[in-house]
Design a protein around this motif. Structure first.
Motif, PDB file in Angstrom:
ATOM      1  N   LEU A   1       0.829  -1.189   0.000  1.00  0.00           N
ATOM      2  CA  LEU A   1       0.000   0.000   0.000  1.00  0.00           C
ATOM      3  C   LEU A   1       0.875   1.256   0.000  1.00  0.00           C
ATOM      4  N   PHE A   2       1.891   1.252   0.854  1.00  0.00           N
ATOM      5  CA  PHE A   2       2.768   2.419   0.942  1.00  0.00           C
ATOM      6  C   PHE A   2       3.464   2.682  -0.388  1.00  0.00           C
ATOM      7  N   ILE A   3       3.967   1.625  -1.006  1.00  0.00           N
ATOM      8  CA  ILE A   3       4.671   1.796  -2.282  1.00  0.00           C
ATOM      9  C   ILE A   3       3.724   2.368  -3.331  1.00  0.00           C
ATOM     10  N   SER A   4       2.491   1.909  -3.336  1.00  0.00           N
ATOM     11  CA  SER A   4       1.504   2.448  -4.280  1.00  0.00           C
ATOM     12  C   SER A   4       1.231   3.919  -4.018  1.00  0.00           C
ATOM     13  N   MET A   9       2.131   9.658  -5.427  1.00  0.00           N
ATOM     14  CA  MET A   9       2.662  10.992  -5.116  1.00  0.00           C
ATOM     15  C   MET A   9       3.731  11.388  -6.123  1.00  0.00           C
ATOM     16  N   TYR A  10       4.548  10.425  -6.529  1.00  0.00           N
ATOM     17  CA  TYR A  10       5.589  10.688  -7.528  1.00  0.00           C
ATOM     18  C   TYR A  10       4.958  11.084  -8.863  1.00  0.00           C
ATOM     19  N   LEU A  11       3.896  10.391  -9.236  1.00  0.00           N
ATOM     20  CA  LEU A  11       3.165  10.724 -10.454  1.00  0.00           C
ATOM     21  C   LEU A  11       2.552  12.115 -10.347  1.00  0.00           C
ATOM     22  N   TRP A  12       1.955  12.431  -9.195  1.00  0.00           N
ATOM     23  CA  TRP A  12       1.369  13.741  -8.970  1.00  0.00           C
ATOM     24  C   TRP A  12       2.432  14.836  -9.097  1.00  0.00           C
ATOM     25  N   ALA A  13       3.621  14.616  -8.523  1.00  0.00           N
ATOM     26  CA  ALA A  13       4.698  15.607  -8.623  1.00  0.00           C
ATOM     27  C   ALA A  13       5.116  15.795 -10.080  1.00  0.00           C
ATOM     28  N   GLY A  14       5.141  14.721 -10.856  1.00  0.00           N
ATOM     29  CA  GLY A  14       5.460  14.827 -12.279  1.00  0.00           C
ATOM     30  C   GLY A  14       4.415  15.616 -13.040  1.00  0.00           C
ATOM     31  N   HIS A  73       9.989  17.002  -7.774  1.00  0.00           N
ATOM     32  CA  HIS A  73       9.853  15.759  -8.523  1.00  0.00           C
ATOM     33  C   HIS A  73      11.181  15.001  -8.556  1.00  0.00           C
ATOM     34  N   ALA A  74      12.280  15.714  -8.785  1.00  0.00           N
ATOM     35  CA  ALA A  74      13.593  15.060  -8.847  1.00  0.00           C
ATOM     36  C   ALA A  74      13.985  14.479  -7.491  1.00  0.00           C
ATOM     37  N   ASN A  75      13.675  15.177  -6.404  1.00  0.00           N
ATOM     38  CA  ASN A  75      13.988  14.646  -5.073  1.00  0.00           C
ATOM     39  C   ASN A  75      13.220  13.361  -4.798  1.00  0.00           C
ATOM     40  N   MET A  76      11.972  13.311  -5.243  1.00  0.00           N
ATOM     41  CA  MET A  76      11.189  12.085  -5.051  1.00  0.00           C
ATOM     42  C   MET A  76      11.772  10.951  -5.891  1.00  0.00           C
ATOM     43  N   MET A  77      12.235  11.264  -7.099  1.00  0.00           N
ATOM     44  CA  MET A  77      12.822  10.242  -7.949  1.00  0.00           C
ATOM     45  C   MET A  77      14.140   9.733  -7.356  1.00  0.00           C
ATOM     46  N   GLU A  78      14.952  10.642  -6.828  1.00  0.00           N
ATOM     47  CA  GLU A  78      16.243  10.249  -6.274  1.00  0.00           C
ATOM     48  C   GLU A  78      16.088   9.313  -5.078  1.00  0.00           C
ATOM     49  N   GLY A  79      15.022   9.485  -4.303  1.00  0.00           N
ATOM     50  CA  GLY A  79      14.858   8.673  -3.113  1.00  0.00           C
ATOM     51  C   GLY A  79      13.875   7.542  -3.238  1.00  0.00           C
ATOM     52  N   ILE A  80      13.395   7.273  -4.437  1.00  0.00           N
ATOM     53  CA  ILE A  80      12.313   6.290  -4.583  1.00  0.00           C
ATOM     54  C   ILE A  80      12.739   4.889  -4.142  1.00  0.00           C
ATOM     55  N   VAL A  81      13.966   4.507  -4.391  1.00  0.00           N
ATOM     56  CA  VAL A  81      14.423   3.171  -3.985  1.00  0.00           C
ATOM     57  C   VAL A  81      14.544   3.097  -2.471  1.00  0.00           C
ATOM     58  N   VAL A  82      15.169   4.104  -1.870  1.00  0.00           N
ATOM     59  CA  VAL A  82      15.349   4.106  -0.415  1.00  0.00           C
ATOM     60  C   VAL A  82      14.009   4.185   0.296  1.00  0.00           C
ATOM     61  N   TYR A  83      13.129   5.045  -0.189  1.00  0.00           N
ATOM     62  CA  TYR A  83      11.858   5.254   0.496  1.00  0.00           C
ATOM     63  C   TYR A  83      10.851   4.137   0.251  1.00  0.00           C
ATOM     64  N   THR A  84      11.107   3.248  -0.672  1.00  0.00           N
ATOM     65  CA  THR A  84      10.196   2.129  -0.874  1.00  0.00           C
ATOM     66  C   THR A  84      10.811   0.794  -0.437  1.00  0.00           C
ATOM     67  N   SER A 113       6.166  18.123  -0.635  1.00  0.00           N
ATOM     68  CA  SER A 113       5.631  18.427  -1.958  1.00  0.00           C
ATOM     69  C   SER A 113       4.397  19.319  -1.945  1.00  0.00           C
ATOM     70  N   CYS A 114       3.497  19.125  -1.018  1.00  0.00           N
ATOM     71  CA  CYS A 114       2.259  19.912  -1.020  1.00  0.00           C
ATOM     72  C   CYS A 114       2.482  21.348  -0.573  1.00  0.00           C
ATOM     73  N   MET A 115       3.507  21.582   0.191  1.00  0.00           N
ATOM     74  CA  MET A 115       3.782  22.941   0.641  1.00  0.00           C
ATOM     75  C   MET A 115       4.594  23.718  -0.388  1.00  0.00           C
ATOM     76  N   GLY A 116       4.831  23.138  -1.541  1.00  0.00           N
ATOM     77  CA  GLY A 116       5.488  23.853  -2.626  1.00  0.00           C
ATOM     78  C   GLY A 116       6.990  23.908  -2.530  1.00  0.00           C
ATOM     79  N   GLY A 117       7.591  23.153  -1.643  1.00  0.00           N
ATOM     80  CA  GLY A 117       9.041  23.127  -1.556  1.00  0.00           C
ATOM     81  C   GLY A 117       9.650  24.382  -0.957  1.00  0.00           C
ATOM     82  N   LYS A 118       8.876  25.136  -0.186  1.00  0.00           N
ATOM     83  CA  LYS A 118       9.445  26.312   0.471  1.00  0.00           C
ATOM     84  C   LYS A 118      10.507  25.852   1.454  1.00  0.00           C
ATOM     85  N   MET A 119      11.490  26.675   1.703  1.00  0.00           N
ATOM     86  CA  MET A 119      12.675  26.251   2.438  1.00  0.00           C
ATOM     87  C   MET A 119      12.356  25.642   3.802  1.00  0.00           C
TER      88      MET A 119
END
Length: 142
Positions: A1-4, A9-14, A73-84, A113-119
């Motif tokens: 479920l988590f991986i899905s 979320m990764y698709l949404w960011a794209g 989007h790139a940050n989510m892609m970079e961590g997709i293996v670790v986070y799943t 991601s939802c907060m727009g990546g503000k610092m």
């Protein structure tokens, strides 16, 4: 479920990057490159990733907004293996700890991601994910 959920979320960011690309590299903006390219300029400015020839002529606000969306989007892609992978492995041996960790990881990505990546939100989301994935999952999976 988590991986899905993470993949959704990764698709949404794209999709947010595509929406931003259409907004900043619109037809009117790209028209200025027609004479340089000697052909129709690519809609959406592809393959410019925010630091290329087309992005050099963006206003600072448009450049900043596009790069923020692209980096989320790139940050989510970079961590997709670790986070799943790590939470999935941790859940095999410690199901309750794995569920708690994956929930916190998912929440941290929502914050990021939802907060727009503000610092400030980016830092909080990153620290939550880093602490729970790298420190706790790594120790449980070793």
């Amino acid at each position: 479920l988590f991986i899905s959920l993470y993949c959704l979320m990764y698709l949404w960011a794209g999709l947010m990057v595509s929406k931003m690309r259409g907004r900043v590299f619109n037809k009117e903006f790209m028209e200025q490159f027609r004479s340089e390219l000697n052909c129709d300029p690519p809609l959406g400015g592809a393959p410019d990733s925010g630091n290329g020839h087309f992005a050099d002529r963006l206003s600072y606000k448009n450049w900043h907004d596009f790069n923020r969306a692209f980096r989320i989007h790139a940050n989510m892609m970079e961590g997709i293996v670790v986070y799943t992978f790590l939470p999935a492995v941790a859940t095999i041996w410690l199901p309750m700890a794995g569920v708690v960790m994956t929930t916190i990881i998912l929440l941290s990505k929502v914050v990021l991601s939802c907060m727009g990546g503000k610092m400030q939100t980016r830092k909080n989301g990153y620290l939550m994910a880093f602490f729970f994935v790298i420190l706790i999952c790594s120790f449980y999976t070793c």
